[in-house]
Design a protein around this motif. Sequence first.
Motif, PDB file in Angstrom:
ATOM      1  N   GLY A   1       0.802  -1.212   0.000  1.00  0.00           N
ATOM      2  CA  GLY A   1       0.000   0.000   0.000  1.00  0.00           C
ATOM      3  C   GLY A   1       0.838   1.266   0.000  1.00  0.00           C
ATOM      4  O   GLY A   1       0.569   2.209  -0.764  1.00  0.00           O
ATOM      5  N   VAL A   2       1.867   1.307   0.831  1.00  0.00           N
ATOM      6  CA  VAL A   2       2.717   2.501   0.919  1.00  0.00           C
ATOM      7  C   VAL A   2       3.477   2.727  -0.385  1.00  0.00           C
ATOM      8  O   VAL A   2       3.609   3.871  -0.858  1.00  0.00           O
TER       9      VAL A   2
ATOM     10  N   PHE B   1       2.874   7.289  -6.654  1.00  0.00           N
ATOM     11  CA  PHE B   1       2.092   8.293  -7.385  1.00  0.00           C
ATOM     12  C   PHE B   1       2.119   9.648  -6.689  1.00  0.00           C
ATOM     13  O   PHE B   1       2.108  10.692  -7.348  1.00  0.00           O
ATOM     14  N   ALA B   2       2.176   9.662  -5.355  1.00  0.00           N
ATOM     15  CA  ALA B   2       2.187  10.933  -4.627  1.00  0.00           C
ATOM     16  C   ALA B   2       3.463  11.720  -4.900  1.00  0.00           C
ATOM     17  O   ALA B   2       3.450  12.955  -4.872  1.00  0.00           O
ATOM     18  N   ARG B   3       4.559  11.041  -5.172  1.00  0.00           N
ATOM     19  CA  ARG B   3       5.838  11.717  -5.376  1.00  0.00           C
ATOM     20  C   ARG B   3       5.840  12.608  -6.614  1.00  0.00           C
ATOM     21  O   ARG B   3       6.724  13.472  -6.764  1.00  0.00           O
ATOM     22  N   LEU B   4       4.860  12.428  -7.486  1.00  0.00           N
ATOM     23  CA  LEU B   4       4.790  13.251  -8.689  1.00  0.00           C
ATOM     24  C   LEU B   4       4.431  14.695  -8.366  1.00  0.00           C
ATOM     25  O   LEU B   4       4.651  15.591  -9.190  1.00  0.00           O
ATOM     26  N   ASN B   5       3.861  14.933  -7.172  1.00  0.00           N
ATOM     27  CA  ASN B   5       3.504  16.282  -6.752  1.00  0.00           C
ATOM     28  C   ASN B   5       4.104  16.537  -5.372  1.00  0.00           C
ATOM     29  O   ASN B   5       3.746  15.856  -4.409  1.00  0.00           O
TER      30      ASN B   5
ATOM     31  N   MET C   1       3.070  14.862  -1.799  1.00  0.00           N
ATOM     32  CA  MET C   1       4.081  14.040  -1.140  1.00  0.00           C
ATOM     33  C   MET C   1       4.324  14.528   0.289  1.00  0.00           C
ATOM     34  O   MET C   1       4.464  13.732   1.220  1.00  0.00           O
ATOM     35  N   GLY C   2       4.329  15.843   0.457  1.00  0.00           N
ATOM     36  CA  GLY C   2       4.514  16.391   1.793  1.00  0.00           C
ATOM     37  C   GLY C   2       3.364  16.026   2.716  1.00  0.00           C
ATOM     38  O   GLY C   2       3.576  15.689   3.885  1.00  0.00           O
ATOM     39  N   LEU C   3       2.147  16.071   2.193  1.00  0.00           N
ATOM     40  CA  LEU C   3       0.991  15.672   2.991  1.00  0.00           C
ATOM     41  C   LEU C   3       1.061  14.187   3.359  1.00  0.00           C
ATOM     42  O   LEU C   3       0.681  13.789   4.464  1.00  0.00           O
ATOM     43  N   GLU C   4       1.537  13.378   2.426  1.00  0.00           N
ATOM     44  CA  GLU C   4       1.686  11.950   2.733  1.00  0.00           C
ATOM     45  C   GLU C   4       2.713  11.737   3.846  1.00  0.00           C
ATOM     46  O   GLU C   4       2.500  10.923   4.758  1.00  0.00           O
ATOM     47  N   VAL C   5       3.828  12.449   3.761  1.00  0.00           N
ATOM     48  CA  VAL C   5       4.850  12.328   4.808  1.00  0.00           C
ATOM     49  C   VAL C   5       4.257  12.677   6.165  1.00  0.00           C
ATOM     50  O   VAL C   5       4.473  11.967   7.173  1.00  0.00           O
TER      51      VAL C   5
ATOM     52  N   LEU D   1      12.315   5.546   1.046  1.00  0.00           N
ATOM     53  CA  LEU D   1      13.148   5.061  -0.051  1.00  0.00           C
ATOM     54  C   LEU D   1      12.461   5.176  -1.399  1.00  0.00           C
ATOM     55  O   LEU D   1      13.125   5.125  -2.446  1.00  0.00           O
ATOM     56  N   THR D   2      11.142   5.316  -1.395  1.00  0.00           N
ATOM     57  CA  THR D   2      10.398   5.393  -2.651  1.00  0.00           C
ATOM     58  C   THR D   2      10.192   6.830  -3.103  1.00  0.00           C
ATOM     59  O   THR D   2      10.024   7.099  -4.300  1.00  0.00           O
ATOM     60  N   MET D   3      10.211   7.782  -2.175  1.00  0.00           N
ATOM     61  CA  MET D   3       9.827   9.154  -2.512  1.00  0.00           C
ATOM     62  C   MET D   3      10.732   9.806  -3.558  1.00  0.00           C
ATOM     63  O   MET D   3      10.308  10.736  -4.251  1.00  0.00           O
ATOM     64  N   ASP D   4      11.976   9.334  -3.703  1.00  0.00           N
ATOM     65  CA  ASP D   4      12.888   9.922  -4.682  1.00  0.00           C
ATOM     66  C   ASP D   4      13.153   9.003  -5.867  1.00  0.00           C
ATOM     67  O   ASP D   4      14.065   9.259  -6.663  1.00  0.00           O
TER      68      ASP D   4
END
Length: 716
Positions: A78-79, A85-89, A93-97, A127-130
């Motif tokens: 799930g993460v 997909f969240a890392r594209l914005n 991405m910040g809200l997810e963090v 590790l996925t965010m970048d």
Amino acid sequence: MNSRSSSLQYFLFGQNFADGLRTTLVVLVPALLLLYLGQPEAGIVISLGALCVSVTDLPGPLRHRRVGMLVCVACLLGVALVTGFARLNPVIMGLEVLLFSFVFTLFMVYGARAGAVGSAALLVMILTMDQPLTPLQVLQYSALLTGGGLWYLAFSLIANRLMPYRPAQRALGECIHAIAEFLRLKAAFYQTGTNLDEAYRNLVAQQVVVNEKQDAVRQILFKSRQLVEETTGTGRALVFAFVETVDLYEHITATYYDYKSLHQRFGDTGLLTDVAALIERMALKLDDIGLAVHANRRFAAAGFDLNPQLEAFKARIDALAAQELGLSTIVLKKVLVNLRNMQQEIQALLTYFDPASPTYTQSTDQLEYSRFVTRQDLSLQLLLDNLSPKSVVFKHAVRMGIVCLFGFVVARFVGLGEHSYWIVMTIVFMLKPGFSLTKERNYQRIMGTLGGGIIGVLILSLVQDTHAQFALMVLLMLGAFSFQRSNYIVSVFLMTPYILILFGLMGIGFRSLLQERLIDTLIGCSIALAAGYLLFPTWESDQLRTYMRDVVRANLRYLQQLADNLTGKPRELTEYKLARKEVYVSSANLAAAFQRMLSEPKSKRRNSEEVQQFVVLNHILSSNIATLTAAVTAANRPARSPEQLRPVQQSIAALSHSLQKLDAEAAETMPVVPAATAAAAGLPVPTAEDQQLTEQLIFIRTVSYDIGKVTDSVLV
């Protein structure tokens, strides 16, 4: 066997090394296999999934481990999908963090295993965010990550099926090893020139270790049906051996006396030196037994016959009594009795190594073992109850969400390279619920990274052969994974050069990488340390009152067991051992909290000297209760005189009063010792031992009053 050799063998045959070896193999195999097939990136992702699930594979019952790993695999999937997909914005991405850092930190309310699942999920997010992934690659990445998690799960379950008893044997061996060290520390009290205050500090610190090891064995044995079923002889033998070690530990804690008075009265006789030598010999033998259980090998009991030395010690006591008329040697005789009891417990423990002994065939249902383990509440209500500013976990989760978001923003604007996610990763693993743990972890992380970085640079500069570099990397991996639960600074020290060598083999410049890692680590540690101090801080001094309350309540219950024995009431074995366990656990929790408080800023410590005195007094109290319980049980008398019951009644009243001061809601019905109803003429004629018992009961009363005085000082 010398201590260094023993420590090395405990490590090599231990659960941490076994887990490190398993993790190393599971991580390496898919990476090397897919590298051979020309898919190195896929191999790395699978290995990453396996590594994340390994974080949650903590020692414990197989059922709990399996469920924990399955939940972790689901979280990884799930993460990875959401983050991919969240890392594209950057805003999303910040809200997810912010959200994920809060939610997955809340998992801690469900215990250490659930907390590890939350940490693994956050690791995947970081590790996925970048990762530069297209939508299709996000699906592939998530599938490979999940496959890696399932690969580790399958490997771990197969290993457990092949060796089902090894985790329990290792845990039991480590428990015996900790008790042997506790016994060795006890010997110091009988040695000439011992600083008693320092000896008590060392003993209380080791008590924390013993409690951790005992609880680990309980979780594995008493929550694993296979180990207590009557059809499994090895399981019954393990349960029997553990019960014997706890009884032995009680005899060890019962060796309390007024050591200062002992040295004044008998220091010149040389008898106390003999006691210390006998205790040290028992500790050495016990350590050898623990190592044999730990390594799952046979143990030769030959050579451990202390009866000649004990008889010689008895003869010296009798000679002293005959030589100095009027000198009471009852206390020395009680020491002798306790030494005999410890020897008998050690001898009983040796039956574990004899498959023909009744230990492997007799039933283990004499105690209700399920009552000795804490059931983890997994209800939704527990989570809802912790959604409050009063909850330590809630405050920590809020702090983690805010600080991780801040770290994410800093990494975006200050990051020096492609691995700026190290800032957020450092925050996640450095920021702890209490400031003392945060401070300790930060120090270990910085020192380990600096030292490991130097070693990594030396290896890459001096060793040019890639095969040799790879071999060193594997050894460093093994060491890093083996120490990650037991010695964090060593784990970081070994992990840093392992990472540098790995990236070096991938063609990435290690010098710039090391510089980036050091700077990101310093930034992350600084943020975590500042947040632990400034943002909803949790200080140990604020929690001590709860731990003190639990200790007083446990000792009160323990003392009630002694009072029942004194009035002739038959002892209920299960209730007695539950009371004993409660004393051990609560005392260790208080001692651990006190040690953590000492690492906090001086301005945040309150009444540290009084709290230390409280810890020592409660240890003295429980030790004396254990001593007298053993003596009263052995005497097997129906009832005691009112003169002996009165100090117990007064002690119970004093402890009840202290408990009500620590917790106004604890105004439970004060335990009352029934008055002696037997006529004085119907009681046995008082003996010298009765007089000694009365003196010790009066001493318990004095200690109980002292606990009340110290409680008042702490609460000021």
